[in-house]
Design an enzyme around this catalytic site. Sequence first.
Site, mmCIF file in Angstrom:
data_model
loop_
_atom_site.group_PDB
_atom_site.id
_atom_site.type_symbol
_atom_site.label_atom_id
_atom_site.label_comp_id
_atom_site.label_asym_id
_atom_site.label_seq_id
_atom_site.Cartn_x
_atom_site.Cartn_y
_atom_site.Cartn_z
ATOM 1 N N GLU A 27 1.673 -4.721 3.610
ATOM 2 C CA GLU A 27 0.621 -3.992 3.695
ATOM 3 C C GLU A 27 0.656 -2.638 2.786
ATOM 4 O O GLU A 27 -0.253 -2.107 2.102
ATOM 5 C CB GLU A 27 0.409 -3.473 5.007
ATOM 6 C CG GLU A 27 -0.661 -2.804 5.424
ATOM 7 C CD GLU A 27 -2.142 -3.717 5.368
ATOM 8 O OE1 GLU A 27 -1.922 -4.945 5.186
ATOM 9 O OE2 GLU A 27 -3.410 -2.989 5.421
ATOM 10 N N HIS A 60 -7.494 -4.460 -2.238
ATOM 11 C CA HIS A 60 -6.505 -4.647 -1.039
ATOM 12 C C HIS A 60 -5.770 -6.096 -1.215
ATOM 13 O O HIS A 60 -4.577 -6.159 -1.055
ATOM 14 C CB HIS A 60 -7.168 -4.534 0.174
ATOM 15 C CG HIS A 60 -6.288 -4.626 1.276
ATOM 16 N ND1 HIS A 60 -5.807 -3.469 2.135
ATOM 17 C CD2 HIS A 60 -5.829 -5.526 2.030
ATOM 18 C CE1 HIS A 60 -4.928 -3.878 3.116
ATOM 19 N NE2 HIS A 60 -5.071 -5.114 2.903
ATOM 20 N N GLU A 61 -6.843 -7.092 -1.234
ATOM 21 C CA GLU A 61 -6.261 -8.340 -1.076
ATOM 22 C C GLU A 61 -5.518 -8.701 -2.385
ATOM 23 O O GLU A 61 -4.227 -9.435 -2.438
ATOM 24 C CB GLU A 61 -7.192 -9.485 -0.727
ATOM 25 C CG GLU A 61 -7.816 -9.363 0.583
ATOM 26 C CD GLU A 61 -6.968 -9.126 1.811
ATOM 27 O OE1 GLU A 61 -5.942 -9.714 1.657
ATOM 28 O OE2 GLU A 61 -7.488 -8.545 2.686
ATOM 29 N N HIS A 98 -1.675 -7.450 -1.933
ATOM 30 C CA HIS A 98 -1.007 -8.488 -1.335
ATOM 31 C C HIS A 98 -0.522 -9.700 -2.265
ATOM 32 O O HIS A 98 0.466 -10.332 -2.340
ATOM 33 C CB HIS A 98 -1.747 -9.401 -0.063
ATOM 34 C CG HIS A 98 -1.689 -8.376 1.088
ATOM 35 N ND1 HIS A 98 -0.801 -7.809 1.663
ATOM 36 C CD2 HIS A 98 -2.886 -7.922 1.818
ATOM 37 C CE1 HIS A 98 -1.164 -7.151 2.711
ATOM 38 N NE2 HIS A 98 -2.440 -7.106 2.981
HETATM 39 ZN ZN ZN Z 1 -3.436 -6.193 4.405
#
Ligand code: ZN
Length: 512
Positions: free
Chosen positions: A306, A276-277, A280
Amino acid sequence: MSITTDTAAHPALETLRERMLGAAAIGSSASVLHWDQETKMPPEGVEPRGRQLAALARIYHEQVTSAEVGDLISECEACNDLMADETSDAAATIRRLRTDYDRETCIPVDLVEEEATLGSQAQHNWAEARRNADFSQFQPWLEKVVALLRRKADCYGWAEGGEPWDALADGYEPGCTAAWVESVFTPLRSRLQTLLQRIQGSTTPPSNDFNEVRLPIDAQEAFVREVAEAIGFDFRRGRMDVSTHPFCTGFHPRDVRITTRFHEDNVNDALGSTMHECGHAIYEQGLRQDEAGLPLGSAVSLGIHESQSRLWENQVGRSRQFWQWCRPVLVKHFGDAVAGFDVDTLYRSVNIVRPDFIRVEADEATYNMHIMIRFELERALMTGDLNVADVPDAWAQRYRDYLDIEVPDDARGCLQDVHWSMVSMGYFPTYTLGNLYSAQFFDAATREIPNLEDGFADGEFDRLRSWLNEKIHRQGRRYLPADLCEVVTGAPLCADHLMSYLEGKYGEIYGL
Ligand code: ZN
């Protein structure tokens, strides 16, 4: 800093860019201090760190709202050379700087300071109320937050036919209104409810065994590092550290930090958080370096940000093809402890659906229900249709209606999220918008890149990353987020892509 030829002849734009780069340097310095606070700072450092951050915030605000900046923007706007071609970098930059300037300057300095003070007090009292699972302790603070946010919304104003919530959401997701969010969320909610009912009636749910295997933290760290590198996080331009709540912060495309977290009995949490990170971070590392700190070298919105994290975490990281590639990597790091799990079992284990109270622990199917509940409540708080005192009951009722579960207490109910105590409303929907955008972007990528998903089985993630870089990262803030979606996918945002993806995947896994 290289300047494209059409701006070099324009001293006003040159100076404006210099001023904004100066402000961006202050802003990113504050981000370094935030990162340090979450990863390295000793606990006693909180108070002096607060003063450092407040000092930087004040300097930043003064710089971006100065009369000089306002004059420079007006001067640029009056220059036909710069503005004639609407699609030029210069025109796009000036348009965004104008919007930012008008937004920053319509809030009186007193209100900015009042908000900062209320934020730290409300957050402190929220943490205490949450520890005691007692909403009544937080209620007076939430009342102050709602009152202040209504004043703030009044300062910003909103379009005709709109409502106060729109004015706040615009700061996170430019162009976003409550009516638009509702039009996207309503069909999503009904299809999700049907899907959840079918999943709960399944007689062949996946086994949770893999998710409970105890695995040493140092091996987990080496494992997620290898995955991060494989999907394209550039460690020469980034770092990975540990924090309680994983996050990503980009100071510049050449210095992007992510954090993750480890639990011995949940390697899946570390993997999901890291991917997830990384999503980003790949966005931040992929921004234009020649425009770093300026609108065309900045991320467009929280929702699009996101979408990048969710895409790598879910569409990639929870796919069968990803696990075909990942299983040997897993076995390399953990050996016999995981050798008994085949690809199918691993794939099914990371796709378990289970309605629960806590948003941040929710699976892909139920997550959006948590967001819709918060959106409906904060929208009603802003219009005055809901009184703060009635929040716990309204919260519990919606959890009954949408997820069919009984909220056990305020800590696991309306006190679980920090956002409102940070004087922030309009933020929550960006999480679900991110899920919707990720599915729609991924569908477009699948159409345009031959055998995209099959490539994951061979560890081929570059084609997807390059596609996202060209279509999304390098656009910066050229388009509004909803327009970017149309440019990239050929259609406005809608719930069909996410729902088809979820229905297809869970249909197979749960034998629906
Ligand atoms: Zn996030």
